[in-house]
Motif scaffolding. Structure first.
Motif, PDB file in Angstrom:
ATOM      1  N   HIS A 139      -1.588  17.574   5.443  1.00 17.04           N
ATOM      2  CA  HIS A 139      -1.950  18.652   6.371  1.00 17.04           C
ATOM      3  C   HIS A 139      -1.509  18.315   7.791  1.00 17.04           C
ATOM      4  N   GLY A 140      -1.313  19.379   8.573  1.00 13.91           N
ATOM      5  CA  GLY A 140      -1.107  19.188  10.013  1.00 13.91           C
ATOM      6  C   GLY A 140       0.322  18.925  10.426  1.00 13.91           C
ATOM      7  N   VAL A 141       1.300  19.270   9.586  1.00 16.31           N
ATOM      8  CA  VAL A 141       2.706  19.020   9.940  1.00 16.31           C
ATOM      9  C   VAL A 141       3.219  20.178  10.806  1.00 16.31           C
ATOM     10  N   LEU A 142       3.885  19.851  11.902  1.00 16.94           N
ATOM     11  CA  LEU A 142       4.437  20.900  12.772  1.00 16.94           C
ATOM     12  C   LEU A 142       5.756  21.407  12.208  1.00 16.94           C
ATOM     13  N   LYS A 143       6.085  22.637  12.567  1.00 18.41           N
ATOM     14  CA  LYS A 143       7.314  23.241  12.021  1.00 18.41           C
ATOM     15  C   LYS A 143       8.539  22.388  12.358  1.00 18.41           C
ATOM     16  N   ALA A 144       8.550  21.841  13.566  1.00 19.17           N
ATOM     17  CA  ALA A 144       9.707  21.040  13.992  1.00 19.17           C
ATOM     18  C   ALA A 144       9.912  19.822  13.091  1.00 19.17           C
ATOM     19  N   ASN A 145       8.847  19.398  12.414  1.00 17.37           N
ATOM     20  CA  ASN A 145       8.954  18.196  11.567  1.00 17.37           C
ATOM     21  C   ASN A 145       9.028  18.511  10.083  1.00 17.37           C
TER      22      ASN A 145
ATOM     23  N   LYS B 106      10.744  38.792  -2.636  1.00 20.25           N
ATOM     24  CA  LYS B 106      11.415  37.914  -3.592  1.00 20.25           C
ATOM     25  C   LYS B 106      12.828  38.438  -3.855  1.00 20.25           C
ATOM     26  N   GLU B 107      12.931  39.742  -4.000  1.00 15.97           N
ATOM     27  CA  GLU B 107      14.238  40.343  -4.277  1.00 15.97           C
ATOM     28  C   GLU B 107      15.212  40.067  -3.115  1.00 15.97           C
ATOM     29  N   ARG B 108      14.704  40.227  -1.889  1.00 17.15           N
ATOM     30  CA  ARG B 108      15.570  40.053  -0.711  1.00 17.15           C
ATOM     31  C   ARG B 108      15.878  38.583  -0.400  1.00 17.15           C
ATOM     32  N   SER B 109      15.111  37.682  -0.997  1.00 19.51           N
ATOM     33  CA  SER B 109      15.196  36.273  -0.573  1.00 19.51           C
ATOM     34  C   SER B 109      16.471  35.573  -1.029  1.00 19.51           C
ATOM     35  N   ASN B 110      17.243  36.207  -1.897  1.00 20.16           N
ATOM     36  CA  ASN B 110      18.420  35.545  -2.467  1.00 20.16           C
ATOM     37  C   ASN B 110      18.002  34.222  -3.106  1.00 20.16           C
ATOM     38  N   PHE B 111      17.133  34.343  -4.077  1.00 18.67           N
ATOM     39  CA  PHE B 111      16.619  33.192  -4.815  1.00 18.67           C
ATOM     40  C   PHE B 111      16.034  32.136  -3.871  1.00 18.67           C
ATOM     41  N   LEU B 112      15.072  32.611  -3.089  1.00 17.78           N
ATOM     42  CA  LEU B 112      14.195  31.767  -2.271  1.00 17.78           C
ATOM     43  C   LEU B 112      14.873  31.152  -1.037  1.00 17.78           C
ATOM     44  N   ARG B 113      15.999  31.733  -0.623  1.00 10.43           N
ATOM     45  CA  ARG B 113      16.687  31.188   0.567  1.00 10.43           C
ATOM     46  C   ARG B 113      16.140  31.793   1.858  1.00 10.43           C
ATOM     47  N   GLU B 114      16.124  33.097   1.910  1.00  7.66           N
ATOM     48  CA  GLU B 114      15.814  33.761   3.175  1.00  7.66           C
ATOM     49  C   GLU B 114      14.438  34.430   3.149  1.00  7.66           C
ATOM     50  N   PRO B 115      13.767  34.514   4.266  1.00  9.55           N
ATOM     51  CA  PRO B 115      14.247  34.116   5.602  1.00  9.55           C
ATOM     52  C   PRO B 115      13.982  32.653   5.964  1.00  9.55           C
ATOM     53  N   VAL B 116      13.591  31.820   5.003  1.00  9.09           N
ATOM     54  CA  VAL B 116      13.250  30.431   5.368  1.00  9.09           C
ATOM     55  C   VAL B 116      14.457  29.705   5.959  1.00  9.09           C
ATOM     56  N   ALA B 117      15.625  29.864   5.313  1.00  7.79           N
ATOM     57  CA  ALA B 117      16.814  29.122   5.760  1.00  7.79           C
ATOM     58  C   ALA B 117      17.160  29.453   7.217  1.00  7.79           C
ATOM     59  N   SER B 118      16.995  30.702   7.612  1.00  2.15           N
ATOM     60  CA  SER B 118      17.299  31.073   9.003  1.00  2.15           C
ATOM     61  C   SER B 118      16.179  30.655   9.939  1.00  2.15           C
ATOM     62  N   GLU B 119      14.953  30.904   9.524  1.00  4.63           N
ATOM     63  CA  GLU B 119      13.829  30.678  10.450  1.00  4.63           C
ATOM     64  C   GLU B 119      13.546  29.202  10.699  1.00  4.63           C
ATOM     65  N   ILE B 120      13.932  28.344   9.755  1.00  9.46           N
ATOM     66  CA  ILE B 120      13.699  26.913   9.983  1.00  9.46           C
ATOM     67  C   ILE B 120      14.563  26.410  11.150  1.00  9.46           C
ATOM     68  N   LEU B 121      15.632  27.142  11.423  1.00  8.99           N
ATOM     69  CA  LEU B 121      16.529  26.742  12.529  1.00  8.99           C
ATOM     70  C   LEU B 121      16.057  27.273  13.877  1.00  8.99           C
ATOM     71  N   GLU B 122      15.117  28.205  13.854  1.00 11.94           N
ATOM     72  CA  GLU B 122      14.667  28.810  15.109  1.00 11.94           C
ATOM     73  C   GLU B 122      13.700  27.897  15.859  1.00 11.94           C
ATOM     74  N   ASP B 123      13.749  27.993  17.169  1.00  5.90           N
ATOM     75  CA  ASP B 123      12.909  27.148  17.997  1.00  5.90           C
ATOM     76  C   ASP B 123      11.532  27.796  18.191  1.00  5.90           C
ATOM     77  N   THR B 124      10.810  27.935  17.117  1.00  3.06           N
ATOM     78  CA  THR B 124       9.461  28.513  17.180  1.00  3.06           C
ATOM     79  C   THR B 124       8.511  27.574  16.457  1.00  3.06           C
ATOM     80  N   ASN B 125       7.213  27.836  16.597  1.00  2.00           N
ATOM     81  CA  ASN B 125       6.218  26.982  15.937  1.00  2.00           C
ATOM     82  C   ASN B 125       5.745  27.557  14.620  1.00  2.00           C
ATOM     83  N   PHE B 126       6.288  28.723  14.259  1.00  3.96           N
ATOM     84  CA  PHE B 126       5.766  29.397  13.060  1.00  3.96           C
ATOM     85  C   PHE B 126       6.863  30.220  12.397  1.00  3.96           C
ATOM     86  N   PHE B 127       6.607  30.603  11.147  1.00  5.91           N
ATOM     87  CA  PHE B 127       7.496  31.502  10.408  1.00  5.91           C
ATOM     88  C   PHE B 127       6.938  32.924  10.485  1.00  5.91           C
TER      89      PHE B 127
END
Ligand code: SF4
Length: 606
Positions: free
Chosen positions: A125-131, A26-47
């Motif tokens: 339920h069942g939403v893929l990361k890409a969506n 939580k401390e590192r997230s910069n108020f809930l930004r990271e790593p979600v903001a970066s990882e959502i841009l990655e071409d992977t199926n998971f976080f």
């Protein structure tokens, strides 16, 4: 108050321990930004694991298909990752445009079903990361939100789903559920930056009174120097659950919440204040007796002028003194348990700067589910529909999802989801009643008098195949178990009898099984702990009765229990003791003794 001056009670009480890993995230997230903001841009199926934790605050859980996990792993394949998205709907309110959007999203991007949760929200339920971004964006643009539906902060605020307009206390309960949800909503811009590229949605507008109350400092209730004035960098130690209800109405399971408010009005129906209950919670862990379900304590009464400050004071006490070392001990219920009510109230009063008053007398709470047709108090009608285990889908027998879609499209009705996983349509013109009923009948949707009351009063969490914590089935198992219990009731001469049944696939207790008259809590594949003795109005904790009940032994283990109930229950007619009240009165030792001595009487042959 600055965050550096946070009381460190938890630290000094446990100096040898380290803060839990999630605190650092939580401390590192910069108020809930990271790593979600970066990882959502990655071409992977998971976080990553860290991304998964922070994603929860945005209202989504990373899951994978448990049915295929083993075979995929054996074949060297990646897990079938998918995301559950949970909406936040204070008081269960779902406007028609949001419902239609969710319905469409579930068809296009999800598993073709929607699921009503036990906290009056929807799960997709069942939403893929890409969506994920498309789906989250569509929900927000259609007047919905998922922010804070999961994670270490205030969750969806519950209220009775009854849309009465002529009973002022119900109007206040709905209004204050909305206001408290707004008061405790995270203020970080991260949510809109990530899911809407910074565009702010219309649905975040709030009353100036609430905005002002959020910034008002009691004695250290807020952080002046933080973008999260109430939560600060570390948010809450664990989830925090609130409900607002009216005297007598326990449709929200008020004693299971971290904080419940009960509306108090005068004889003319004018709002006076609120009774406060704190420290309820369901989750526990098997074989860790230091974890337990707990019902909330009445902690006092607060006049309406102080209600927001009192809520903030209670949140601040849990924020500053809740356990941040051991997440299994982090809910407010453990603070109440460890401190006792007196110390907790004294601390709340210190933050509030006022004394809490003695709670007002309340009439007995009843369990209400609002199924069937009712008048809402202004000439219009409302209709409560039972949804088995909250799963909105089309099946051969009943095309519920299609029926709901057509009703919302044609009649443009709002709905309120209920804490029993059902829904209530309201604002129905009496002239539309016939058409709506005909539509439901044509789709095979059963009316309340066509549903077995055992099913009506039962609920199950989703568990397999989507929940990562499930150790066994729940939603998929309960329909058959209900049928078997009905057959057993008939066999022992208890035709027509019913009681509340709740089932979960692990001890976390999402379907609140520890308040049921008969609670099933998953322990291993096809095995459950059995809890008995909750009250029909869901105000008493059940007791653990059987440690491991294999599903195959259901009839053998339940028969003595039901026979003892039939033989020894007290009262007659409407005053007859319920199954849960009976189990609580005689106690689990008596039930065990009876079961040990019980011999099945073989049927007499002709
Ligand atoms: Fe998952 Fe357990 Fe909650 Fe069921 S009770 S949904 S298995 S976490």
């Amino acid at each position: 108050m600055s965050e550096a001056s946070l009381p460190k009670a938890s630290v000094s009480e446990a100096p040898a321990q380290k803060r839990s890993k999630v605190e650092a995230l939580k401390e590192r997230s910069n108020f809930l930004r990271e790593p979600v903001a970066s990882e959502i841009l990655e071409d992977t199926n998971f976080f990553s694991d860290d991304g998964t934790q922070i994603l929860k605050f945005h209202g989504s859980y990373q899951q994978d298909d448990r049915d295929t996990r083993k075979s995929r792993t054996a074949a060297g394949l990646e897990r079938d990752f998918q995301f559950m998205i949970r909406t936040r709907n204070p008081g269960g309110f779902v406007p028609p445009e949001l419902y239609l959007a969710l319905d469409e999203l579930s068809e296009t991007y999800g598993n073709h079903t929607l699921r009503v949760t036990t906290r009056q929200g929807f799960q997709l339920h069942g939403v893929l990361k890409a969506n994920l971004k498309t789906v989250m964006g569509a929900i927000i643009r259609n007047l919905g939100s998922t922010l804070g539906a999961c994670g270490d902060l205030n969750r969806n605020v519950m209220a009775p789903p009854a849309p009465f307009t002529d009973q002022p206390e119900y109007v206040y309960a709905r209004e204050y559920a909305d206001q408290i949800a707004d008061l405790l909503r995270p203020q970080t811009e991260a949510y809109y930056e990530i899911w809407l590229d910074g565009e702010k949605a219309i649905s975040v507008e709030e009353s100036p009174e609430v905005a002002e109350a959020r910034q008002r400092n009691g004695n250290h209730t807020i952080f002046h120097d933080s973008s999260e004035p109430i939560y600060g960098t570390y948010y809450m130690p664990r989830k925090f659950k609130c409900a607002v209800t009216v005297p007598g109405d326990n449709s929200v399971d008020l004693l299971t919440q971290d904080l419940s408010l009960v509306v108090i009005t005068d004889a003319e129906g004018r709002l006076q204040g609120f009774n406060l209950f704190a420290g309820g919670g369901m989750g526990r862990t098997h074989n860790k007796e230091e974890t337990f379900p707990r019902v909330a304590d009445a902690i006092g009464y607060v006049p309406k002028e102080l209600v927001y400050d009192a809520v903030k004071a209670i949140v601040a006490v849990q924020r500053d003194y809740g356990d941040r070392f051991n997440r299994r001990h982090a809910r407010l219920k453990y603070l109440l348990h460890d401190w006792g009510v007196e110390r907790f109230v004294a601390e709340v009063e210190r933050y509030l700067g006022h004394k809490l008053r003695k709670p007002k007398r309340l009439r007995k709470f009843e369990h209400r589910d609002y199924l069937g047709w009712h008048e809402q108090g202004d000439g219009n009608l409302f209709l409560g529909l039972s949804i088995e285990n909250g799963r909105v889908q089309d099946s051969e027998a009943q095309q519920l999802k299609s029926a709901l879609r057509q009703i919302v499209k044609h009649y443009h009705l709002p709905m309120r989801l209920t804490a029993q996983q059902n829904l209530v349509f309201y604002e129905i013109a009496p002239s539309d009643r016939e058409g709506i009923q005909a539509l439901l009948d044509a789709h095979g949707v059963l009316s309340v008098d066509q549903i077995d009351p055992l099913v009506r009063h039962s609920m199950a969490c989703p568990a397999m195949p989507t929940c990562g914590l499930a150790v066994t089935e729940s939603e998929r198992a309960l329909p058959a178990i209900n049928q078997r219990i009905r057959a057993l009731l008939n066999q022992v001469g208890l035709q027509g009898e019913y009681f509340s049944i709740r089932m979960t696939g692990c001890p976390n207790g999402c379907a609140r099984p520890y308040m049921a008259e008969l609670g099933f809590v998953g322990t291993a594949t096809d095995q459950y702990q059995l809890w008995v003795g909750g009250s029909p109005n869901s105000t008493r904790l059940a007791e653990r009765f059987i440690e491991r009940l294999p599903v195959s032994e259901l009839e053998a283990q339940l028969e003595p229990l039901l026979v003892q109930y039939k033989q020894q229950r007290q009262g007659k007619g409407k005053r007859r003791e319920s199954f849960g009240d009976f189990c609580a009165r005689v106690g689990v030792e008596s039930l065990r003794e009876f079961a040990a001595a019980y011999r099945v009487v073989p049927p007499v042959s002709e």
